[in-house]
Design an enzyme around this catalytic site. Structure first.
Site, PDB file in Angstrom:
ATOM      1  CG  HIS A 106     -21.761   1.998  47.121  1.00 14.45           C
ATOM      2  ND1 HIS A 106     -22.871   1.578  46.416  1.00 14.45           N
ATOM      3  CD2 HIS A 106     -20.759   2.168  46.209  1.00 14.45           C
ATOM      4  CE1 HIS A 106     -22.548   1.492  45.126  1.00 14.45           C
ATOM      5  NE2 HIS A 106     -21.279   1.843  44.974  1.00 14.45           N
ATOM      6  CB  ALA A 107     -17.813   4.269  52.225  1.00  9.80           C
ATOM      7  NE  ARG A 108     -23.495   7.690  49.165  1.00  8.22           N
ATOM      8  CZ  ARG A 108     -23.372   8.576  48.188  1.00  8.22           C
ATOM      9  NH1 ARG A 108     -22.755   9.740  48.418  1.00  8.22           N
ATOM     10  NH2 ARG A 108     -23.861   8.329  46.995  1.00  8.22           N
ATOM     11  CD  GLU A 109     -24.894   2.241  49.421  1.00 10.40           C
ATOM     12  OE1 GLU A 109     -24.885   0.992  49.376  1.00 10.40           O
ATOM     13  OE2 GLU A 109     -24.824   2.958  48.395  1.00 10.40           O
ATOM     14  NE  ARG A 140     -21.457   5.509  44.223  1.00 11.44           N
ATOM     15  CZ  ARG A 140     -22.570   4.783  44.089  1.00 11.44           C
ATOM     16  NH1 ARG A 140     -23.477   4.782  45.042  1.00 11.44           N
ATOM     17  NH2 ARG A 140     -22.769   4.069  43.003  1.00 11.44           N
ATOM     18  CG  ASN A 168     -22.071  -2.175  42.596  1.00  7.03           C
ATOM     19  OD1 ASN A 168     -21.622  -3.314  42.478  1.00  7.03           O
ATOM     20  ND2 ASN A 168     -23.370  -1.902  42.556  1.00  7.03           N
ATOM     21  NE  ARG A 169     -22.171   2.997  38.481  1.00  9.17           N
ATOM     22  CZ  ARG A 169     -22.965   2.654  39.487  1.00  9.17           C
ATOM     23  NH1 ARG A 169     -22.746   1.535  40.155  1.00  9.17           N
ATOM     24  NH2 ARG A 169     -24.010   3.404  39.820  1.00  9.17           N
ATOM     25  CG  HIS A 208     -25.606  -1.751  47.328  1.00  6.42           C
ATOM     26  ND1 HIS A 208     -24.625  -0.887  46.887  1.00  6.42           N
ATOM     27  CD2 HIS A 208     -25.238  -2.981  46.884  1.00  6.42           C
ATOM     28  CE1 HIS A 208     -23.711  -1.567  46.214  1.00  6.42           C
ATOM     29  NE2 HIS A 208     -24.057  -2.849  46.198  1.00  6.42           N
ATOM     30  CB  SER A 209     -29.093   1.525  52.088  1.00  3.30           C
ATOM     31  OG  SER A 209     -28.115   2.499  52.404  1.00  3.30           O
ATOM     32  CE1 TYR A 210     -32.839   7.292  49.316  1.00  3.10           C
ATOM     33  CE2 TYR A 210     -30.493   7.440  49.828  1.00  3.10           C
ATOM     34  CZ  TYR A 210     -31.638   7.985  49.284  1.00  3.10           C
ATOM     35  OH  TYR A 210     -31.579   9.230  48.698  1.00  3.10           O
ATOM     36  CD  GLU A 214     -29.705   0.065  46.170  1.00  4.89           C
ATOM     37  OE1 GLU A 214     -29.448   0.638  47.246  1.00  4.89           O
ATOM     38  OE2 GLU A 214     -28.955   0.140  45.176  1.00  4.89           O
TER      39      GLU A 214
HETATM   40  O1  0X9 Z   1     -25.604   2.345  41.852  1.00  2.77           O
HETATM   41  C1  0X9 Z   1     -25.374   1.321  42.493  1.00  2.77           C
HETATM   42  O2  0X9 Z   1     -24.265   0.780  42.514  1.00  2.77           O
HETATM   43  C2  0X9 Z   1     -26.485   0.685  43.330  1.00  2.77           C
HETATM   44  N1  0X9 Z   1     -27.278   1.715  43.961  1.00  2.77           N
HETATM   45  S1  0X9 Z   1     -26.609   2.592  45.194  1.00  2.77           S
HETATM   46  O3  0X9 Z   1     -27.544   3.656  45.547  1.00  2.77           O
HETATM   47  N2  0X9 Z   1     -26.464   1.656  46.474  1.00  2.77           N
HETATM   48  O4  0X9 Z   1     -25.330   3.071  44.795  1.00  2.77           O
HETATM   49  C3  0X9 Z   1     -27.368  -0.153  42.429  1.00  2.77           C
HETATM   50  C4  0X9 Z   1     -26.654  -1.312  41.820  1.00  2.77           C
HETATM   51  C5  0X9 Z   1     -27.504  -2.091  40.863  1.00  2.77           C
HETATM   52  N3  0X9 Z   1     -26.701  -3.030  40.094  1.00  2.77           N
HETATM   53  C6  0X9 Z   1     -25.842  -2.620  39.114  1.00  2.77           C
HETATM   54  N4  0X9 Z   1     -25.776  -1.389  38.706  1.00  2.77           N
HETATM   55  N5  0X9 Z   1     -25.124  -3.565  38.542  1.00  2.77           N
HETATM   56 ZN    ZN Z   2     -24.666   1.112  47.146  1.00  2.00          ZN
END
Ligand code: 0X9
Ligand code: ZN
Ligand code: ZN
Length: 305
Positions: A65-68, A123, A140-141, A193-195, A267
């Protein structure tokens, strides 16, 4: 100029990648696993003592994620610490003698660059498609793990847009291809990742417990305790779905279902005071404490090869 205690731009990280790998040829090699949507090279660093056979490995990525911004800062810190403590720290020496650690310093380079030049809170990736003016998908989706069934959006304008199909994002495809190609040797997958100060493991696309739930929890709790021992920073461990929120298409669930048992999402700091805008003064303490957690997991994986 590049600094381990500042948030470096992609240009600074790129020249750091070039110089660190030329000045440590015995312990680092680099490989471009593909280009980003906008054509930037995704350079993967391989840390480990040279070997004539394929060593078991740990794969770690930062900056999905770009902003992390603390995340790429951690990958750079990890590489520095690994190189500077090999030969003096017994655990790091043993780790890099026996295993390789693959480090992808910035996964979503186009997005990271965009947060430096246009929008600090970006992001997603920066891919475009005709028919919409909205840009990018959430990497991450976009992995092929219950893709777009839960906690993801099919609206291209959403920050959690799952993309047009699994691995539609070239950055995701490049990483997934590398891990698939090397799955025989990859024993752990770590993604930073954060946070929120969490140490998450599968599943997030389902409320079902992972087959190795108790072991994953035990290792996460050990890693969190190691992290806390330095400055008292508290982490919560658990499966993604119940510890943060249900969300499908994540890299951790995908790697786990591929067969990489030790699959964890960090995180990092903080819990929301600064959030994504973590001050540079916290880079060093955050990275030092996170090193202890990563080394704890690595030691466990190494012991259980
Ligand atoms: O939402 C996410 O992708 C992650 N949190 S963030 O705030 N960095 O965006 C959590 C990812 C946890 N793992 C999965 N959802 N598979
Ligand atoms: Zn993230
Ligand atoms: Zn240190």
């Amino acid at each position: 100029a590049h600094s381990y205690t500042k948030y470096n731009t992609w240009a600074q990280i790129q020249s750091w990648i070039a110089s660190i790998s030329t000045s440590n040829k015995d312990l680092i090699s680099k490989e471009v696993i593909g280009n980003t949507y906008e054509g930037r090279p995704m350079t993967l660093l391989k840390l480990g003592r040279k070997s004539s056979f394929a060593k078991p490995a740990i794969f770690m990525d930062c900056g999905i994620h770009a902003r992390e911004w603390i995340s790429p800062a951690f990958c750079q810190w990890f590489v520095k610490e690994a190189l500077s403590t090999f030969g003096s720290n017994a655990q790091m020496t043993s780790l890099l003698n026996q295993m390789d650690v693959y480090v992808l310093p910035v996964f979503n380079i186009d997005g990271y660059e965009y947060t430096h030049t246009n929008n600090r809170m970006w992001r997603k990736t920066r891919s475009r498609k005709s028919g919409t003016s909205c840009v990018g998908a959430d990497p991450n989706r976009n992995f092929d793990a219950g893709w777009c069934t839960l906690g993801a959006s099919s609206n291209p304008c959403s920050d959690t847009f799952c993309g047009y199909s699994p691995e539609s994002e070239i950055e995701v495809k490049n990483v997934a291809n590398f891990i698939r190609r090397n799955k025989a040797v990859i024993k752990a997958y770590l993604t930073v990742h954060s946070y929120s100060q969490l140490l998450l493991f599968p599943y997030s696309y389902s409320y079902n417990l992972a087959a190795h739930h108790s072991e994953l929890l035990k290792v996460a709790e050990g890693a969190s305790a190691a992290l806390r021992s330095l400055y008292g920073t508290r982490y919560t461990s658990g499966p993604g779905a119940t510890t943060i929120y249900p969300a499908a298409g994540g890299s951790d669930d995908w790697a786990y279902d591929l067969g990489v048992k030790y699959s964890y999402t960090f995180e990092l700091r903080d819990t929301g005071r600064y959030g994504f805008l973590l001050p540079e003064s916290q880079i060093k303490p955050t990275c030092e404490e996170t090193m202890l957690a990563v080394k704890y997991i690595a030691a466990y994986v190494q012991k259980n090869l």
